[in-house]
Write a protein that holds these residues in place. Structure first.
Motif, mmCIF file in Angstrom:
data_model
loop_
_atom_site.group_PDB
_atom_site.id
_atom_site.type_symbol
_atom_site.label_atom_id
_atom_site.label_comp_id
_atom_site.label_asym_id
_atom_site.label_seq_id
_atom_site.Cartn_x
_atom_site.Cartn_y
_atom_site.Cartn_z
ATOM 1 N N UNK A 49 0.952 -1.289 -0.011
ATOM 2 C CA UNK A 49 -0.012 -0.151 0.033
ATOM 3 C C UNK A 49 0.773 1.207 0.159
ATOM 4 N N UNK A 50 1.980 1.092 0.829
ATOM 5 C CA UNK A 50 2.719 2.288 0.992
ATOM 6 C C UNK A 50 3.841 2.562 -0.162
ATOM 7 N N UNK A 51 3.938 1.580 -0.821
ATOM 8 C CA UNK A 51 4.602 1.798 -2.227
ATOM 9 C C UNK A 51 3.761 2.630 -3.181
ATOM 10 N N UNK A 52 2.550 2.425 -3.230
ATOM 11 C CA UNK A 52 1.778 3.062 -4.093
ATOM 12 C C UNK A 52 1.112 4.503 -3.612
ATOM 13 N N UNK A 53 0.956 4.420 -2.173
ATOM 14 C CA UNK A 53 0.404 5.659 -1.692
ATOM 15 C C UNK A 53 1.222 5.874 -0.494
ATOM 16 N N UNK A 54 2.080 7.010 -0.381
ATOM 17 C CA UNK A 54 3.159 7.176 0.556
ATOM 18 C C UNK A 54 2.530 7.290 2.053
ATOM 19 N N UNK A 55 1.333 7.855 2.063
ATOM 20 C CA UNK A 55 0.516 7.800 3.554
ATOM 21 C C UNK A 55 -0.751 7.267 3.213
ATOM 22 N N UNK A 56 -1.270 6.919 4.664
ATOM 23 C CA UNK A 56 -2.893 6.520 4.433
ATOM 24 C C UNK A 56 -3.649 7.677 3.985
ATOM 25 N N UNK A 57 -3.327 8.922 4.506
ATOM 26 C CA UNK A 57 -4.159 10.095 3.870
ATOM 27 C C UNK A 57 -3.945 10.148 2.110
ATOM 28 N N UNK A 58 -2.916 10.164 1.717
ATOM 29 C CA UNK A 58 -2.749 9.920 0.202
ATOM 30 C C UNK A 58 -3.749 8.819 -0.302
ATOM 31 N N UNK A 59 -4.013 7.776 0.318
ATOM 32 C CA UNK A 59 -4.483 6.635 -0.278
ATOM 33 C C UNK A 59 -5.989 7.097 -0.049
ATOM 34 N N UNK A 60 -6.479 7.810 0.850
ATOM 35 C CA UNK A 60 -7.709 8.223 1.079
ATOM 36 C C UNK A 60 -8.092 9.160 -0.015
ATOM 37 N N UNK A 61 -7.233 10.206 -0.110
ATOM 38 C CA UNK A 61 -7.590 11.119 -1.057
ATOM 39 C C UNK A 61 -7.666 10.681 -2.480
ATOM 40 N N UNK A 62 -6.856 9.628 -2.927
ATOM 41 C CA UNK A 62 -6.901 8.922 -4.012
ATOM 42 C C UNK A 62 -8.400 8.046 -4.381
ATOM 43 N N UNK A 63 -8.729 7.813 -3.256
ATOM 44 C CA UNK A 63 -10.126 7.074 -3.416
ATOM 45 C C UNK A 63 -11.369 7.952 -3.397
ATOM 46 N N UNK A 64 -10.992 9.361 -2.643
ATOM 47 C CA UNK A 64 -12.190 10.036 -2.459
ATOM 48 C C UNK A 64 -12.965 10.375 -3.962
ATOM 49 N N UNK A 65 -12.181 10.922 -4.826
ATOM 50 C CA UNK A 65 -12.926 11.457 -6.049
ATOM 51 C C UNK A 65 -13.219 10.396 -6.851
#
Length: 207
Positions: A49-65
């Motif tokens: 997960x953190x190789x694709x998204x550096x932080x959990x917040x970036x993962x959430x931001x990626x999901x949101x839109x």
């Protein structure tokens, strides 16, 4: 045409992570979603997960839109244009068909409904995305429907925006109560919707 199987493994891995994240978020909310649980459901190591998204917040931001665009928007738009174009002769008939459809669509998409209810009050960004992808398209059409029934003398001559707010509050309130707040209560949907429609149509009847 390329299929999912033709896509590179990293792309498929990201999709699995995003799908798993949506499942976990539906159950626990954005802030309560643990990356370890997302990784387990996606079938990947947490480090992936953190190789694709550096932080959990970036993962959430990626999901949101993408979630709003690919999940919420199709749900919101499902059958709406058909319902709007149906031109029921009476306002009560339109409201009856519309309310029953929205209840059924919400029932079939409970995880998305839960995310929406959990996160919209807390996230200005999510509210802005919902309006951008959904509200600015649907609201004008619903206002036009209200004006149509006002022109026929079936709804009082209040501002259409006020009428729409009332309808969203009443119909949406039943859907949320029925599916999210008191889902175990032995509701009679047909009876409750008919009572709701009767109250609304009486309240909006011209003086």
């Amino acid at each position: 045409m390329a299929t999912r199987e033709d896509e590179p493994a990293p792309v498929r891995g990201v999709e699995r992570i995003v799908r798993a994240a949506i499942e976990v978020i539906a159950e626990r909310g954005f802030r309560g979603a643990a990356t370890s649980e997302i990784a387990r459901r996606a079938g990947v190591a947490e480090g992936t997960i953190f190789r694709h998204f550096k932080t959990k917040q970036l993962l959430l931001d990626h999901i949101l839109e993408p979630f709003v665009e690919r999940v919420l928007a199709p749900i919101a738009f499902r059958d709406v244009h058909r319902l709007i174009d149906s031109d029921e002769p009476e306002f009560a008939d339109f409201l009856r068909v519309f309310a029953r459809n929205r209840l059924e669509v919400a029932r079939e998409n409970l995880p998305a409904l839960r995310i929406f209810l959990q996160e919209v009050p807390l996230s200005p960004e999510l509210r802005a995305m919902v309006f951008r992808h959904i509200g600015r398209h649907i609201v004008p059409e619903l206002l036009a429907v209200i004006r149509k029934y006002q022109a026929r003398g079936q709804i009082r001559d209040d501002p259409p925006e006020t009428v729409l707010r009332i309808l969203m509050s009443v119909v949406g309130g039943y859907i949320v109560t029925r599916l999210a707040i008191l889902p175990e209560y032995p509701w009679n949907d047909d009876l409750e919707l008919e009572r709701t429609i009767r109250v609304v149509t009486r309240g909006l009847a011209p003086d």
